[in-house]
Design a protein around this motif. Structure first.
Motif, short mmCIF file in Angstrom:
data_model
loop_
_atom_site.label_atom_id
_atom_site.label_comp_id
_atom_site.label_asym_id
_atom_site.label_seq_id
_atom_site.Cartn_x
_atom_site.Cartn_y
_atom_site.Cartn_z
N PHE A 57 0.87 -1.18 0.00
CA PHE A 57 0.00 0.00 0.00
C PHE A 57 0.90 1.23 0.00
O PHE A 57 1.96 1.23 0.61
CB PHE A 57 -0.89 0.01 1.25
CG PHE A 57 -1.82 -1.15 1.31
CD1 PHE A 57 -3.00 -1.16 0.58
CD2 PHE A 57 -1.53 -2.26 2.10
CE1 PHE A 57 -3.86 -2.24 0.63
CE2 PHE A 57 -2.39 -3.34 2.16
CZ PHE A 57 -3.56 -3.34 1.42
N THR A 58 0.48 2.24 -0.67
CA THR A 58 1.25 3.48 -0.67
C THR A 58 0.34 4.62 -0.25
O THR A 58 -0.87 4.59 -0.49
CB THR A 58 1.84 3.78 -2.05
OG1 THR A 58 0.79 3.87 -2.99
CG2 THR A 58 2.83 2.72 -2.47
N GLY A 59 0.92 5.58 0.37
CA GLY A 59 0.14 6.73 0.80
C GLY A 59 1.06 7.84 1.29
O GLY A 59 2.29 7.71 1.29
N ASP A 60 0.44 8.90 1.72
CA ASP A 60 1.22 10.05 2.20
C ASP A 60 1.81 9.79 3.57
O ASP A 60 2.89 10.26 3.89
CB ASP A 60 0.33 11.30 2.25
CG ASP A 60 -0.14 11.71 0.87
OD1 ASP A 60 0.57 11.40 -0.10
OD2 ASP A 60 -1.22 12.34 0.76
N ASP A 61 1.10 9.05 4.41
CA ASP A 61 1.55 8.79 5.78
C ASP A 61 2.37 7.50 5.80
O ASP A 61 1.81 6.40 5.73
CB ASP A 61 0.33 8.69 6.69
CG ASP A 61 0.69 8.53 8.16
OD1 ASP A 61 1.91 8.48 8.48
OD2 ASP A 61 -0.24 8.46 8.98
N GLU A 62 3.67 7.61 5.89
CA GLU A 62 4.54 6.43 5.82
C GLU A 62 4.31 5.46 6.98
O GLU A 62 4.35 4.25 6.79
CB GLU A 62 6.01 6.87 5.78
CG GLU A 62 6.44 7.45 4.46
CD GLU A 62 7.92 7.75 4.42
OE1 GLU A 62 8.70 7.03 5.08
OE2 GLU A 62 8.28 8.70 3.73
N GLU A 63 4.04 6.00 8.16
CA GLU A 63 3.81 5.13 9.32
C GLU A 63 2.53 4.30 9.11
O GLU A 63 2.52 3.10 9.36
CB GLU A 63 3.69 5.97 10.59
CG GLU A 63 3.54 5.12 11.84
CD GLU A 63 3.50 5.96 13.10
OE1 GLU A 63 2.82 5.51 14.04
OE2 GLU A 63 4.12 7.03 13.15
N ARG A 64 1.49 4.95 8.65
CA ARG A 64 0.22 4.25 8.38
C ARG A 64 0.41 3.22 7.26
O ARG A 64 -0.13 2.10 7.34
CB ARG A 64 -0.85 5.27 7.99
CG ARG A 64 -2.19 4.67 7.67
CD ARG A 64 -2.88 4.17 8.91
NE ARG A 64 -4.22 3.70 8.54
CZ ARG A 64 -4.81 2.69 9.11
NH1 ARG A 64 -4.25 2.05 10.10
NH2 ARG A 64 -6.01 2.32 8.71
N THR A 65 1.18 3.56 6.24
CA THR A 65 1.45 2.64 5.14
C THR A 65 2.16 1.39 5.64
O THR A 65 1.79 0.27 5.28
CB THR A 65 2.30 3.34 4.05
OG1 THR A 65 1.57 4.46 3.55
CG2 THR A 65 2.63 2.41 2.91
N GLU A 66 3.17 1.56 6.48
CA GLU A 66 3.89 0.41 7.05
C GLU A 66 2.98 -0.45 7.92
O GLU A 66 3.07 -1.67 7.89
CB GLU A 66 5.12 0.87 7.84
CG GLU A 66 6.28 1.27 6.96
CD GLU A 66 6.71 0.15 6.01
OE1 GLU A 66 6.87 -1.01 6.46
OE2 GLU A 66 6.87 0.44 4.82
#
Length: 100
Positions: A57-66
């Motif tokens: 998944f990719t997104g602006d929030d790297e922590e949420r993506t991980e």
């Protein structure tokens, strides 16, 4: 209805009757008793999952993506998706693609 003539060697293995290989038992017989059939089905289904796909998944929030990637990976392992996919491929090879 077509008739199927089986080789006489099949009679020694208690395989008789027309359309034997059109039944579940008839389709399972080669896999259970003929090693080359078993090797072929196992090899081809194993090759299909050898290079397992990775979903990211990719997104602006790297922590949420991980977090999402970690949850997805752990659920995939918990549900043993890879093993189930291999079994489905074996059964599809043996019984036909309509099983999927």
């Amino acid at each position: 209805m077509s008739t199927t003539t089986l080789p006489s060697s099949f009679a020694a293995l208690s395989i008789t009757g027309a359309g034997y290989f059109e039944t579940d038992k008839g389709l399972a017989w080669p896999y259970e008793r003929v090693s080359i059939v078993r090797k072929y089905i196992n090899k081809t289904s194993g090759d299909c999952i050898k290079h397992w796909r990775t979903v990211r998944f990719t997104g602006d929030d790297e922590e949420r993506t991980e977090q999402l990637n970690d949850v997805f990976t752990s659920e995939e392992k918990r549900l043993n998706i890879k093993k189930h996919a291999e079994l489905a491929l074996k059964l599809a090879s043996l019984y036909g693609g309509s099983l999927l």
